[in-house]
Design a protein around this motif. Sequence first.
Motif, PDB file in Angstrom:
ATOM      1  N   MET A   4      25.182  27.409 -18.774  1.00 10.92           N
ATOM      2  CA  MET A   4      25.661  28.570 -20.133  1.00 10.92           C
ATOM      3  C   MET A   4      24.424  29.204 -20.518  1.00 10.92           C
ATOM      4  SD  MET A   4      28.229  29.707 -21.137  1.00 10.92           S
ATOM      5  CE  MET A   4      28.066  31.261 -22.322  1.00 10.92           C
ATOM      6  N   SER A   5      24.534  30.553 -20.522  1.00 11.98           N
ATOM      7  CA  SER A   5      23.512  31.503 -20.984  1.00 11.98           C
ATOM      8  C   SER A   5      24.006  32.634 -21.368  1.00 11.98           C
ATOM      9  CB  SER A   5      22.174  31.399 -20.189  1.00 11.98           C
ATOM     10  OG  SER A   5      21.479  32.430 -20.751  1.00 11.98           O
ATOM     11  N   THR A   6      23.674  33.320 -22.608  1.00 16.44           N
ATOM     12  CA  THR A   6      23.977  34.632 -22.720  1.00 16.44           C
ATOM     13  C   THR A   6      23.185  35.662 -22.353  1.00 16.44           C
ATOM     14  OG1 THR A   6      22.856  34.587 -24.702  1.00 16.44           O
ATOM     15  CG2 THR A   6      25.295  34.068 -24.968  1.00 16.44           C
ATOM     16  N   VAL A   7      21.963  35.259 -21.466  1.00 14.63           N
ATOM     17  CA  VAL A   7      21.139  36.371 -20.882  1.00 14.63           C
ATOM     18  C   VAL A   7      21.857  36.926 -19.863  1.00 14.63           C
ATOM     19  CG1 VAL A   7      19.132  36.506 -19.504  1.00 14.63           C
ATOM     20  CG2 VAL A   7      19.150  34.768 -21.491  1.00 14.63           C
ATOM     21  N   PHE A   8      21.821  38.132 -19.577  1.00 15.38           N
ATOM     22  CA  PHE A   8      22.172  38.996 -18.310  1.00 15.38           C
ATOM     23  C   PHE A   8      21.262  39.569 -17.726  1.00 15.38           C
ATOM     24  CE2 PHE A   8      23.020  41.686 -22.132  1.00 15.38           C
ATOM     25  CZ  PHE A   8      22.437  43.109 -21.610  1.00 15.38           C
ATOM     26  N   THR A   9      21.336  40.169 -16.531  1.00 16.73           N
ATOM     27  CA  THR A   9      20.494  40.349 -15.659  1.00 16.73           C
ATOM     28  C   THR A   9      21.044  41.608 -14.639  1.00 16.73           C
ATOM     29  OG1 THR A   9      18.448  40.582 -14.319  1.00 16.73           O
ATOM     30  CG2 THR A   9      20.063  38.732 -14.221  1.00 16.73           C
ATOM     31  N   ASN A  10      20.362  42.730 -14.164  1.00 20.00           N
ATOM     32  CA  ASN A  10      20.620  43.512 -13.114  1.00 20.00           C
ATOM     33  C   ASN A  10      20.084  43.082 -11.807  1.00 20.00           C
ATOM     34  OD1 ASN A  10      18.209  44.298 -13.953  1.00 20.00           O
ATOM     35  ND2 ASN A  10      18.435  46.298 -13.406  1.00 20.00           N
ATOM     36  N   ILE A  11      19.197  42.172 -12.124  1.00 17.53           N
ATOM     37  CA  ILE A  11      18.694  41.467 -10.583  1.00 17.53           C
ATOM     38  C   ILE A  11      19.642  40.412 -10.112  1.00 17.53           C
ATOM     39  CG2 ILE A  11      17.038  39.893  -9.888  1.00 17.53           C
ATOM     40  CD1 ILE A  11      15.780  42.300 -10.878  1.00 17.53           C
ATOM     41  N   ASP A  12      19.749  40.532  -8.562  1.00 18.59           N
ATOM     42  CA  ASP A  12      20.711  39.756  -7.933  1.00 18.59           C
ATOM     43  C   ASP A  12      19.948  38.811  -6.978  1.00 18.59           C
ATOM     44  OD1 ASP A  12      22.202  38.260  -5.879  1.00 18.59           O
ATOM     45  OD2 ASP A  12      23.239  40.337  -5.097  1.00 18.59           O
ATOM     46  N   PHE A  13      19.826  37.377  -7.446  1.00 17.94           N
ATOM     47  CA  PHE A  13      19.011  36.261  -7.002  1.00 17.94           C
ATOM     48  C   PHE A  13      19.188  36.253  -5.433  1.00 17.94           C
ATOM     49  CE2 PHE A  13      18.535  35.601 -11.427  1.00 17.94           C
ATOM     50  CZ  PHE A  13      17.117  35.599 -11.689  1.00 17.94           C
ATOM     51  N   ASN A  14      20.217  36.530  -5.006  1.00 10.86           N
ATOM     52  CA  ASN A  14      20.679  36.484  -3.540  1.00 10.86           C
ATOM     53  C   ASN A  14      20.140  37.410  -2.775  1.00 10.86           C
ATOM     54  OD1 ASN A  14      21.556  33.827  -3.812  1.00 10.86           O
ATOM     55  ND2 ASN A  14      23.440  34.715  -4.878  1.00 10.86           N
ATOM     56  N   GLN A  15      19.930  38.608  -3.112  1.00 13.40           N
ATOM     57  CA  GLN A  15      19.548  39.819  -2.363  1.00 13.40           C
ATOM     58  C   GLN A  15      18.301  39.815  -1.609  1.00 13.40           C
ATOM     59  OE1 GLN A  15      20.917  43.483  -4.324  1.00 13.40           O
ATOM     60  NE2 GLN A  15      19.328  44.589  -3.680  1.00 13.40           N
ATOM     61  N   GLN A  16      18.067  40.402  -0.512  1.00 10.44           N
ATOM     62  CA  GLN A  16      16.736  40.560   0.127  1.00 10.44           C
ATOM     63  C   GLN A  16      16.055  41.731  -0.418  1.00 10.44           C
ATOM     64  OE1 GLN A  16      15.890  38.335   3.102  1.00 10.44           O
ATOM     65  NE2 GLN A  16      16.867  37.119   1.659  1.00 10.44           N
ATOM     66  N   GLY A  17      14.950  41.790   0.025  1.00  8.15           N
ATOM     67  CA  GLY A  17      14.049  43.087  -0.526  1.00  8.15           C
ATOM     68  C   GLY A  17      13.483  42.780  -1.981  1.00  8.15           C
ATOM     69  N   LYS A  18      13.012  43.899  -2.284  1.00  9.06           N
ATOM     70  CA  LYS A  18      12.229  43.728  -3.716  1.00  9.06           C
ATOM     71  C   LYS A  18      13.047  44.443  -4.818  1.00  9.06           C
ATOM     72  CE  LYS A  18       8.035  45.964  -4.752  1.00  9.06           C
ATOM     73  NZ  LYS A  18       6.777  45.759  -4.838  1.00  9.06           N
ATOM     74  N   GLN A  19      13.269  43.574  -5.986  1.00 13.46           N
ATOM     75  CA  GLN A  19      13.860  44.067  -7.024  1.00 13.46           C
ATOM     76  C   GLN A  19      13.244  44.022  -8.385  1.00 13.46           C
ATOM     77  OE1 GLN A  19      18.245  42.741  -7.311  1.00 13.46           O
ATOM     78  NE2 GLN A  19      17.328  41.196  -5.981  1.00 13.46           N
ATOM     79  N   VAL A  20      13.041  45.288  -9.164  1.00 11.58           N
ATOM     80  CA  VAL A  20      12.403  45.096 -10.345  1.00 11.58           C
ATOM     81  C   VAL A  20      13.406  45.437 -11.464  1.00 11.58           C
ATOM     82  CG1 VAL A  20      10.360  45.880 -11.615  1.00 11.58           C
ATOM     83  CG2 VAL A  20      10.341  45.673  -9.147  1.00 11.58           C
ATOM     84  N   GLY A  21      13.400  44.767 -12.602  1.00 10.67           N
ATOM     85  CA  GLY A  21      14.302  44.982 -13.470  1.00 10.67           C
ATOM     86  C   GLY A  21      14.144  44.253 -14.855  1.00 10.67           C
ATOM     87  N   PHE A  22      14.994  43.856 -15.458  1.00  8.09           N
ATOM     88  CA  PHE A  22      15.100  43.012 -16.560  1.00  8.09           C
ATOM     89  C   PHE A  22      16.136  41.893 -16.945  1.00  8.09           C
ATOM     90  CE2 PHE A  22      13.179  47.096 -17.765  1.00  8.09           C
ATOM     91  CZ  PHE A  22      11.942  46.791 -18.635  1.00  8.09           C
ATOM     92  N   ALA A  23      15.873  40.838 -17.569  1.00  8.63           N
ATOM     93  CA  ALA A  23      16.916  39.904 -18.143  1.00  8.63           C
ATOM     94  C   ALA A  23      16.906  40.451 -19.537  1.00  8.63           C
ATOM     95  CB  ALA A  23      16.354  38.540 -17.855  1.00  8.63           C
TER      96      ALA A  23
END
Length: 335
Positions: A1-20
């Motif tokens: 359980m966490s209220t932290v949300f992110t636009n990062i998909d941990f299952n996606q291939q390639g490079k993603q840069v964003g925020f939690a």
Amino acid sequence: MSTVFTNIDFNQQGKQVGFAHLPLSAHNDAWGTIAMPLAVIANGQGPTVLITGAIHGDEYEGPIIINELIRHLTAERVQGKLILLPCANTPALRASMRVSPVDNKNLARVFPGNPWGTPTEQIAAWIHDSIFPLCDFYIDLHSGGSSLFIDESAQVVVTDDLCPEVREKSEAMARAFAAKLTVVTNNMGDPRTSCGAAANLGIPAIAAEMGSNGSVSPLGVQRTRFAVERVLNHLGLIKTETQPAEPSLQVFIPAGGNLLSPGDGWFEPVMAIGDEVQAGDLAGWLHRLSEPEAVPLAVHFQVKGRVYSQRTFGATSQGNSLAVLVQNLSEKENS
Ligand SMILES: [Zn+2]
């Protein structure tokens, strides 16, 4: 359980840069968040490695190198997944403080955290409950921060629940990191660091101390860059020519190795980082500057060892750590 949300998909291939984002409803920002930069670089099968920086907000070599990885490392060069959290405690980093100015808590002393606790406890819970379960290995980059001069070192954190296989893998990571010293430590019996929590979950982990005194060490930055490359290479996450390194000396902090101030005053050290000292040697003088006729108090080391850390601030209170000594681990195991 966490209220932290992110636009990062941990299952996606390639490079993603964003925020939690951790929701924080403050006086000047009713619907605001604490924004933590977050990147994932993933390519095919391989280990998942987490690297964190700025768990303490006055330690900069780690965030510099993690941001460099985010800018320069392409997914094609990775085999597996790298999760990069360069500013784990953003409010502390913005304030250049060890503890968060939001709740006065030390992110490296609140694991496994509390999803409904203070903001720092919530960040710990998010890392512990949502990020650690994705990871095979963990590197936590630190420096001495404002209050310590400290020798360059990797730390293998041992806890009561640590299984030998995890310790062995952590020690192999420390050998690849190849800092001048590898310190095997239980953090004075406190398991609430991020590395202690990771180790208890069975994730091999190292912490590193690569600079001092709340400043940016150019040599520390360069050596962190090469050391992180060596560990990622060792784990099979990247394949690259790495800078060769000297073997690391394995040490531990003996009982009595943390020299605590016997009183209040201003401490004048007579030792330096790396000095070899004997029990009874003079460590320094504790002055009472507002009492000119008071004789300065001589403070002596209680055990022998090599000076690993030293207090930066002159002003000193009773119980402050003036210096920490380490001893050679092979001498302990042979004795
Ligand atoms: Zn730190």
